[in-house]
Design a protein around this motif. Structure first.
Motif: not given
Length: 187
Positions: A116-122, A165-168
């Motif tokens: 979640t965190n890394h996809f959000a930042i990316a 997590g990635a989708l979120l």
């Protein structure tokens, strides 16, 4: 339906966790999920934004931190306690199948806060910088993907955990980038 998804998730987890097992991944994947390994990248982003964009750079860094905080809050404090899924490395039915590559921890599994965190930042950084630097798209997505994949490989998350997590994270990254663009329309 839920049982068939869980069965598929466990089977895919074992194909990744055990089936792809090799000495190179055993060395690399624990590094990929370690926050200290990525510290130079985080420092580079901070220095680059401030040096290149001055006052707007501080806003970018502030929004990156806000994006991270929203991802972590939603994944770890809202969804995980609600779902209460046990990590694969703590699942007694998988005890004989787990290869202990990192300490498991006592936290919950769904969704993966790392993903979640890394996809959000990316995605936030992609949305902010894509018009200025196109290579950020594949680089950012690969960075978030490899961290997420490592979570499955080392045995602390199921594939559905990191996919959700990635989708979120993607959703949070897009929302935060829109907030940033409303607050900084000149960027």
């Amino acid at each position: 339906m839920i049982e068939s998804i869980q069965q598929f998730d466990v089977e895919l987890f074992l194909k990744i966790h055990r089936g792809l097992s090799n000495s190179f991944f055993d060395w690399l994947m624990p590094l990929m999920r370690n926050r200290f390994f990525w510290s130079p990248l985080y420092l580079f982003i901070i220095v680059f934004c401030i040096k290149q964009y001055k006052k707007q750079g501080y806003y970018i860094i502030g929004m990156v931190l806000f994006t991270f905080a929203m991802g972590d809050l939603i994944a770890s404090r809202v969804v995980k306690p609600w779902v209460s899924r046990v990590r694969p490395c703590n699942d007694m039915s998988l005890a004989n199948d787990i290869i202990h590559r990192v300490p498991c921890g006592s936290g919950l599994s769904f969704p993966s806060a790392h993903a979640t965190n890394h996809f959000a930042i990316a995605v936030f950084l992609i949305c902010v910088f894509y018009s200025r630097w196109k290579p950020i798209l594949p680089i950012g997505l690969f960075w978030a993907f490899i961290i997420s994949f490592a979570q499955v490989y080392v045995g602390v998350h199921y594939p559905v955990d990191v996919t959700t997590g990635a989708l979120l994270g993607i959703t949070i990254g897009i929302i935060c980038s829109r907030i940033f663009k409303k607050l900084q329309p000149d960027f």
